[in-house]
Design a protein around this motif. Structure first.
Motif, mmCIF file in Angstrom:
data_model
loop_
_atom_site.group_PDB
_atom_site.id
_atom_site.type_symbol
_atom_site.label_atom_id
_atom_site.label_comp_id
_atom_site.label_asym_id
_atom_site.label_seq_id
_atom_site.Cartn_x
_atom_site.Cartn_y
_atom_site.Cartn_z
ATOM 1 N N ILE A 124 0.589 -1.005 -0.152
ATOM 2 C CA ILE A 124 0.423 -0.288 -0.197
ATOM 3 C C ILE A 124 1.154 1.337 -0.296
ATOM 4 O O ILE A 124 1.680 1.590 0.767
ATOM 5 N N TYR A 125 0.612 1.995 -1.073
ATOM 6 C CA TYR A 125 1.706 3.291 -0.944
ATOM 7 C C TYR A 125 0.581 4.969 -0.964
ATOM 8 O O TYR A 125 -0.663 4.361 -1.524
ATOM 9 N N ASN A 126 1.133 5.775 -0.055
ATOM 10 C CA ASN A 126 -0.025 6.849 -0.200
ATOM 11 C C ASN A 126 1.164 7.508 -1.059
ATOM 12 O O ASN A 126 2.239 8.247 -1.020
ATOM 13 N N ILE A 127 0.414 9.434 -1.237
ATOM 14 C CA ILE A 127 1.769 9.898 -2.722
ATOM 15 C C ILE A 127 1.287 10.684 -0.952
ATOM 16 O O ILE A 127 0.212 11.695 -1.271
ATOM 17 N N LEU A 128 2.545 11.202 -0.892
ATOM 18 C CA LEU A 128 2.873 12.217 -0.332
ATOM 19 C C LEU A 128 4.110 12.990 -0.394
ATOM 20 O O LEU A 128 5.196 12.895 -0.419
ATOM 21 N N GLN A 129 3.417 13.754 -1.781
ATOM 22 C CA GLN A 129 3.909 14.667 -2.394
ATOM 23 C C GLN A 129 5.233 15.437 -2.328
ATOM 24 O O GLN A 129 6.288 15.949 -2.828
ATOM 25 N N LEU A 130 5.015 16.055 -1.341
ATOM 26 C CA LEU A 130 6.101 17.579 -0.798
ATOM 27 C C LEU A 130 7.144 16.815 -0.277
ATOM 28 O O LEU A 130 8.112 17.620 -0.870
ATOM 29 N N ARG A 131 6.879 15.678 -0.058
ATOM 30 C CA ARG A 131 8.894 15.001 0.819
ATOM 31 C C ARG A 131 9.021 15.167 -1.099
ATOM 32 O O ARG A 131 10.506 14.889 -0.511
ATOM 33 N N LEU A 132 9.207 15.499 -2.265
ATOM 34 C CA LEU A 132 9.878 14.843 -2.969
ATOM 35 C C LEU A 132 10.075 16.525 -3.776
ATOM 36 O O LEU A 132 10.875 16.067 -4.982
ATOM 37 N N HIS A 133 9.194 17.538 -3.308
ATOM 38 C CA HIS A 133 9.374 18.842 -3.814
ATOM 39 C C HIS A 133 10.366 19.176 -3.378
ATOM 40 O O HIS A 133 11.800 18.576 -2.517
ATOM 41 N N PRO A 134 11.559 19.708 -4.356
ATOM 42 C CA PRO A 134 13.048 19.910 -3.696
ATOM 43 C C PRO A 134 13.251 20.649 -2.576
ATOM 44 O O PRO A 134 14.520 21.189 -1.742
ATOM 45 N N ALA A 135 12.468 21.600 -2.755
ATOM 46 C CA ALA A 135 12.668 22.976 -1.881
ATOM 47 C C ALA A 135 12.044 22.432 -0.248
ATOM 48 O O ALA A 135 13.415 22.885 0.552
ATOM 49 N N ILE A 136 11.443 21.862 -0.409
ATOM 50 C CA ILE A 136 11.647 20.758 1.202
ATOM 51 C C ILE A 136 12.148 19.738 1.183
ATOM 52 O O ILE A 136 12.781 19.839 1.924
ATOM 53 N N ARG A 137 12.835 18.872 0.701
ATOM 54 C CA ARG A 137 14.296 18.280 1.031
ATOM 55 C C ARG A 137 15.067 19.138 1.092
ATOM 56 O O ARG A 137 15.860 18.532 2.380
ATOM 57 N N ALA A 138 15.620 20.026 0.672
ATOM 58 C CA ALA A 138 15.823 21.525 0.747
ATOM 59 C C ALA A 138 15.686 21.918 2.506
ATOM 60 O O ALA A 138 17.245 22.223 2.961
ATOM 61 N N LEU A 139 14.722 21.718 2.639
ATOM 62 C CA LEU A 139 14.036 22.690 3.850
ATOM 63 C C LEU A 139 14.521 21.852 4.874
ATOM 64 O O LEU A 139 15.238 21.666 5.966
ATOM 65 N N ARG A 140 14.217 19.936 4.845
ATOM 66 C CA ARG A 140 14.730 19.376 5.671
ATOM 67 C C ARG A 140 16.156 18.706 6.147
ATOM 68 O O ARG A 140 16.643 19.204 7.221
ATOM 69 N N GLU A 141 17.120 19.399 4.852
ATOM 70 C CA GLU A 141 18.533 19.317 5.273
ATOM 71 C C GLU A 141 18.647 20.143 5.970
ATOM 72 O O GLU A 141 19.624 20.012 6.893
ATOM 73 N N LYS A 142 18.559 21.670 5.827
ATOM 74 C CA LYS A 142 18.827 22.289 6.269
ATOM 75 C C LYS A 142 19.105 21.864 7.956
ATOM 76 O O LYS A 142 19.188 22.730 9.264
ATOM 77 N N VAL A 143 17.446 21.363 8.344
ATOM 78 C CA VAL A 143 16.743 21.712 9.956
ATOM 79 C C VAL A 143 17.762 20.476 10.570
ATOM 80 O O VAL A 143 18.054 20.798 11.542
ATOM 81 N N ALA A 144 17.745 19.887 10.304
ATOM 82 C CA ALA A 144 18.568 19.021 10.370
ATOM 83 C C ALA A 144 20.300 18.585 10.356
ATOM 84 O O ALA A 144 20.949 18.388 11.937
ATOM 85 N N ALA A 145 20.483 19.973 9.829
ATOM 86 C CA ALA A 145 22.209 20.711 9.968
ATOM 87 C C ALA A 145 22.162 21.572 10.867
ATOM 88 O O ALA A 145 23.006 21.993 11.664
#
Length: 316
Positions: A124-145
């Motif tokens: 079962i897969y859910n479409i959680l497309q914001l996790r694949l948006h380049p700007a959101i991925r960059a934000l996640r990396e920024k928060v982690a750092a």
């Protein structure tokens, strides 16, 4: 080439799934929708079979399976309250389910589906497309750092105007859609949890048929949120420009720019799933719990740290 079938073909989001199936080099063999305004199918898969009665659709898919021509994936774009049943249909048909958000409306539905999935050879897969948006991925990396004790202050504002039809449709029925916070906000709550960690505290300030607002405290963020389908609450600059939608995520005094790149994220999601990735039940659980708790909460009104747009709401 994989064979797909699609449940829900006449709605707003259905064409994005058809486009994703086409652009990933796969085939839509059949679709079902009780409404027959589905001419969009001709733009992608004119040879696909189409059904307006679920029983006949069910029989057709079963016939294909018994001939050794079964479908590999079922794309689910039906009303929110039917997702659970249609996911079960997919697994009974020995196919993977790719379901629009919210995956289900209640946390206990996730537990039940996990049992069924464990008994199956499909996922079962859910479409959680914001996790694949380049700007959101960059934000996640920024928060982690960032330093581990850094807590980010976030204002999330999303208005997407809807006409009177909305309240007459299943989307206006809280039992079927989950209400406005669930229907238009679930992917934002998923994104916030993915970026900032688990929810620690939640307050709902307003929760009406056309607007919801509140405060969420995550492990790494304090978030004031405002969601609405009412055009009256749009900022003046948006109204002056004739815009019907306004989307903003402020992190501190910086605007997160992620307005571009939305239209292709379903295709990116399909590519991710087909290459062995994808987001499953456990990834979807947190946002389902968040919107469920928002629905159950008693609104406290304009007290505490509420979103500035709350002052725009009539009667507040």
């Amino acid at each position: 080439m994989k064979n797909f079938t699609q449940i829900g073909a006449a709605g707003y989001i259905a064409p994005r799934h058809m486009k994703a199936i086409k652009e990933t080099g796969n085939n839509l063999v059949a679709a079902f929708d009780p409404n027959d305004s589905v001419g969009i199918i001709d733009s992608y898969f004119p040879d696909a079979d189409f059904f307006t009665e679920f029983e006949r659709f069910d029989r057709h898919i079963d016939k294909l399976r018994r001939r050794g021509q079964g479908v590999d994936y079922v794309a689910i774009c039906s009303p929110n309250y039917l997702h659970d049943a249609h996911i079960r249909f997919a697994l009974r048909s020995q196919a993977h389910a790719i379901c629009e958000k919210p995956l289900v409306l209640n946390p206990w539905n996730v537990d039940a589906l996990a049992e069924i999935e464990a008994e199956s050879d499909t996922r079962i897969y859910n479409i959680l497309q914001l996790r694949l948006h380049p700007a959101i991925r960059a934000l996640r990396e920024k928060v982690a750092a960032a330093p581990k004790d850094k807590i980010f202050d976030v204002d999330l504002t999303y208005l997407t105007s809807r006409g009177h039809w909305y309240h007459a449709s299943w989307k206006g029925d809280v039992q079927k859609s989950g209400g406005v916070a669930t229907n238009i906000g679930v992917h934002f709550y998923d994104m916030l949890g993915w970026v900032f960690g688990p929810v620690k505290h939640s307050v709902v300030h307003i929760h009406d048929a056309d607007v919801a607002a509140g405060y969420l405290e995550y492990d790494r963020a304090r978030v004031r949120w405002f969601l609405s389908i009412n055009a009256d609450y749009l900022p003046e600059q948006a109204k002056a420009a004739g815009k019907r939608t306004y989307r903003s995520i402020m992190i501190g005094d910086e605007e997160l720019e992620f307005s571009e790149g939305f239209t292709d994220l379903h295709t990116v999601s399909y590519q991710d799933i087909l290459s062995g990735g994808g987001f499953g039940l456990e990834e979807a659980r947190a946002c389902i719990e968040t919107v469920f708790n928002i629905r159950q909460a008693r609104p406290v009104g304009l007290t505490g740290d509420y979103h500035p747009f709350c002052a725009r709401v009539k009667g507040r």
